[in-house]
Scaffold this active site. Structure first.
Site, PDB file in Angstrom:
ATOM      1  N   HIS A  74       0.839  -1.202   0.000  1.00 29.86           N
ATOM      2  CA  HIS A  74       0.000   0.000   0.000  1.00 29.86           C
ATOM      3  C   HIS A  74       0.876   1.255   0.000  1.00 29.86           C
ATOM      4  O   HIS A  74       0.609   2.217  -0.710  1.00 29.86           O
ATOM      5  CB  HIS A  74      -0.877   0.065   1.255  1.00 29.86           C
ATOM      6  CG  HIS A  74      -1.860  -1.057   1.414  1.00 29.86           C
ATOM      7  ND1 HIS A  74      -1.934  -1.828   2.548  1.00 29.86           N
ATOM      8  CD2 HIS A  74      -2.818  -1.529   0.579  1.00 29.86           C
ATOM      9  CE1 HIS A  74      -2.905  -2.720   2.413  1.00 29.86           C
ATOM     10  NE2 HIS A  74      -3.454  -2.574   1.233  1.00 29.86           N
ATOM     11  N   LYS A 127     -15.624  -7.194   4.868  1.00 26.31           N
ATOM     12  CA  LYS A 127     -14.789  -8.037   5.730  1.00 26.31           C
ATOM     13  C   LYS A 127     -14.871  -7.511   7.158  1.00 26.31           C
ATOM     14  O   LYS A 127     -15.035  -6.308   7.363  1.00 26.31           O
ATOM     15  CB  LYS A 127     -13.327  -7.975   5.285  1.00 26.31           C
ATOM     16  CG  LYS A 127     -13.111  -8.172   3.809  1.00 26.31           C
ATOM     17  CD  LYS A 127     -11.716  -7.674   3.402  1.00 26.31           C
ATOM     18  CE  LYS A 127     -11.566  -7.600   1.900  1.00 26.31           C
ATOM     19  NZ  LYS A 127     -10.327  -6.933   1.484  1.00 26.31           N
ATOM     20  N   SER A 156      -2.642  -7.773   3.117  1.00 31.21           N
ATOM     21  CA  SER A 156      -2.890  -7.635   4.558  1.00 31.21           C
ATOM     22  C   SER A 156      -3.247  -8.998   5.158  1.00 31.21           C
ATOM     23  O   SER A 156      -2.836  -9.318   6.270  1.00 31.21           O
ATOM     24  CB  SER A 156      -4.039  -6.652   4.807  1.00 31.21           C
ATOM     25  OG  SER A 156      -3.709  -5.386   4.300  1.00 31.21           O
TER      26      SER A 156
HETATM   27  P1  ADP Z   1      -9.729  -3.688  -0.160  1.00 29.17           P
HETATM   28  O1  ADP Z   1      -9.983  -2.252  -0.439  1.00 29.17           O
HETATM   29  O2  ADP Z   1     -10.121  -4.578  -1.313  1.00 29.17           O
HETATM   30  O3  ADP Z   1     -10.164  -4.156   1.190  1.00 29.17           O
HETATM   31  P2  ADP Z   1      -6.948  -3.370   0.648  1.00 29.17           P
HETATM   32  O4  ADP Z   1      -7.234  -2.421   1.721  1.00 29.17           O
HETATM   33  O5  ADP Z   1      -6.199  -4.621   1.037  1.00 29.17           O
HETATM   34  O6  ADP Z   1      -8.162  -3.868  -0.201  1.00 29.17           O
HETATM   35  O7  ADP Z   1      -6.132  -2.639  -0.504  1.00 29.17           O
HETATM   36  C1  ADP Z   1      -6.486  -1.404  -1.028  1.00 29.17           C
HETATM   37  C2  ADP Z   1      -5.888  -1.282  -2.419  1.00 29.17           C
HETATM   38  O8  ADP Z   1      -4.501  -1.535  -2.394  1.00 29.17           O
HETATM   39  C3  ADP Z   1      -6.456  -2.258  -3.452  1.00 29.17           C
HETATM   40  O9  ADP Z   1      -6.539  -1.583  -4.680  1.00 29.17           O
HETATM   41  C4  ADP Z   1      -5.427  -3.349  -3.519  1.00 29.17           C
HETATM   42  O10 ADP Z   1      -5.446  -4.011  -4.780  1.00 29.17           O
HETATM   43  C5  ADP Z   1      -4.161  -2.547  -3.338  1.00 29.17           C
HETATM   44  N1  ADP Z   1      -3.060  -3.358  -2.800  1.00 29.17           N
HETATM   45  C6  ADP Z   1      -3.075  -4.174  -1.741  1.00 29.17           C
HETATM   46  N2  ADP Z   1      -1.872  -4.777  -1.564  1.00 29.17           N
HETATM   47  C7  ADP Z   1      -1.077  -4.317  -2.572  1.00 29.17           C
HETATM   48  C8  ADP Z   1       0.281  -4.583  -2.980  1.00 29.17           C
HETATM   49  N3  ADP Z   1       1.036  -5.450  -2.330  1.00 29.17           N
HETATM   50  N4  ADP Z   1       0.748  -3.921  -4.059  1.00 29.17           N
HETATM   51  C9  ADP Z   1      -0.050  -3.059  -4.736  1.00 29.17           C
HETATM   52  N5  ADP Z   1      -1.322  -2.787  -4.437  1.00 29.17           N
HETATM   53  C10 ADP Z   1      -1.844  -3.402  -3.360  1.00 29.17           C
END
Ligand code: ADP
Length: 162
Positions: free
Chosen positions: A17, A41, A129
């Site tokens: 992130h 979630k 995560s």
């Molecule tokens: P969500 O919003 O689906 O619950 P997250 O909070 O885990 O997902 O992630 C927010 C955004 O960051 C999403 O667009 C996800 O694809 C992206 N993301 C998560 N991990 C990574 C990573 N390792 N590299 C690049 N982008 C990521």
């Protein structure tokens, strides 16, 4: 001024992130990291904990702000007058879901909100995560995945640190 919002659950924030946030901060005048409190979630961390961990991680980036929101992202965008959403793409498995959400947001906002996808830096492509939480729950080493204070918070949550 070009303002973009980067929404997510960030439960917790990872180096994946943070890499997206840093790169976005170089492309836009202002980036708002918007932490969702209505995720489907059930999060491990409270909204306040998630916001605090990101704020601490981005303290060196002076055009990045961390907020929280509930409800529809497009309503938040309208209220804040934001027209660009940033999302990260790790692998083809992210693509279908992300495309669907991006198109929904575009339709629901009457073309007012567009999504910009940043592809993950290769060294973080395996990071999520969920995997970080899984490893931390067995007291595994998560220091390559998250900043130290996030790792400490995670270990405490699982009862491995005082
Ligand atoms: P969500 O919003 O689906 O619950 P997250 O909070 O885990 O997902 O992630 C927010 C955004 O960051 C999403 O667009 C996800 O694809 C992206 N993301 C998560 N991990 C990574 C990573 N390792 N590299 C690049 N982008 C990521």
């Amino acid at each position: 001024m070009k303002v973009a919002v980067y929404p997510g659950s960030f439960d917790p924030v990872t180096y994946g992130h943070l890499d997206i946030i840093k790169r976005a901060s170089q492309m836009f005048d202002k980036v708002i990291v918007a932490v969702m409190c209505n995720s489907a979630k059930t999060p491990l961390f409270t909204l306040d904990e998630r916001v605090k961990m990101i704020r601490e991680s981005v303290s060196g980036l002076n055009n990045v702000y961390v907020e929280s929101f509930s409800g529809l992202l497009i309503d938040y965008c309208k209220k804040e007058n934001i027209h660009i959403v940033i999302r990260g793409l790790r692998a083809i498995t992210d693509f279908e879901y992300e495309l669907q959400i991006a198109q929904t947001n575009k339709e629901l906002s009457h073309n007012e909100v567009d999504t910009v996808f940043l592809t993950t830096s290769l060294q973080y492509s395996y990071l999520s995560s969920s995997v970080v939480k899984e490893v931390a729950s067995y007291n595994g080493d998560i220091t390559p995945c998250v900043p130290d204070f996030v790792a400490d918070t995670l270990y405490k949550k699982y009862g491995f640190r005082k």
